[in-house]
Design an enzyme around this catalytic site. Structure first.
Site, PDB file in Angstrom:
ATOM      1  N   LYS A  15       0.834  -1.206   0.000  1.00 14.21           N
ATOM      2  CA  LYS A  15       0.000   0.000   0.000  1.00 14.21           C
ATOM      3  C   LYS A  15       0.866   1.252   0.000  1.00 14.21           C
ATOM      4  CE  LYS A  15      -3.928  -2.126   0.339  1.00 14.21           C
ATOM      5  NZ  LYS A  15      -4.744  -2.250  -0.825  1.00 14.21           N
ATOM      6  N   CYS A  16       0.272   2.352  -0.442  1.00 16.79           N
ATOM      7  CA  CYS A  16       0.901   3.661  -0.503  1.00 16.79           C
ATOM      8  C   CYS A  16       1.522   3.999   0.855  1.00 16.79           C
ATOM      9  CB  CYS A  16      -0.166   4.697  -0.874  1.00 16.79           C
ATOM     10  SG  CYS A  16       0.467   6.349  -1.116  1.00 16.79           S
ATOM     11  N   PRO A  17       2.730   4.492   0.878  1.00 20.91           N
ATOM     12  CA  PRO A  17       3.596   4.961  -0.210  1.00 20.91           C
ATOM     13  C   PRO A  17       4.614   3.931  -0.684  1.00 20.91           C
ATOM     14  CG  PRO A  17       4.551   5.699   1.822  1.00 20.91           C
ATOM     15  CD  PRO A  17       3.286   4.909   2.179  1.00 20.91           C
ATOM     16  N   ASP A  42      -2.100  -1.567  -5.500  1.00 14.11           N
ATOM     17  CA  ASP A  42      -2.503  -0.351  -4.782  1.00 14.11           C
ATOM     18  C   ASP A  42      -3.270   0.570  -5.732  1.00 14.11           C
ATOM     19  OD1 ASP A  42      -2.772   1.854  -3.144  1.00 14.11           O
ATOM     20  OD2 ASP A  42      -0.663   2.409  -3.224  1.00 14.11           O
ATOM     21  N   ASP A  48       0.092   7.831  -8.367  1.00 10.70           N
ATOM     22  CA  ASP A  48       1.398   8.072  -7.761  1.00 10.70           C
ATOM     23  C   ASP A  48       2.582   7.739  -8.666  1.00 10.70           C
ATOM     24  OD1 ASP A  48       0.048   8.872  -5.507  1.00 10.70           O
ATOM     25  OD2 ASP A  48       0.362   7.005  -4.407  1.00 10.70           O
TER      26      ASP A  48
END
Length: 82
Positions: A15-17, A42, A48
């Site tokens: 998951k982010c980041p 994600d 992103d």
């Protein structure tokens, strides 16, 4: 579909980041012009990763929505900072 100069980076499940951070780290190990194939699940990676490429000077060769996430082909930029 991958050539001998392509490197696969499987980031599914992160998951982010983390997808961007791990993509950055992996690109630092590659030579200018090498291609990195990134696979991620994600949902934010669709925003992103392209943004990261623009900011860092890498070429986003391909961006594709897959059944479970995204697949990106990134060419390491010649002027990108390592």
């Amino acid at each position: 579909m991958t050539s001998s100069a392509d490197v696969l980076c499987d980031l599914r499940g992160l998951k982010c980041p983390l997808p961007v951070l791990k993509t950055r780290r992996r690109l630092k190990t590659l030579h200018d012009g090498d291609r990195l194939i990134v696979e991620t699940t994600d949902p934010l990676a669709g925003i992103d990763i392209p943004h990261f490429c623009r900011q860092e000077g890498h070429e986003l060769v391909e961006s594709e929505k897959t059944a479970d996430g995204h697949r990106f082909v990134i060419r390491k930029g010649m002027s990108a900072t390592a």
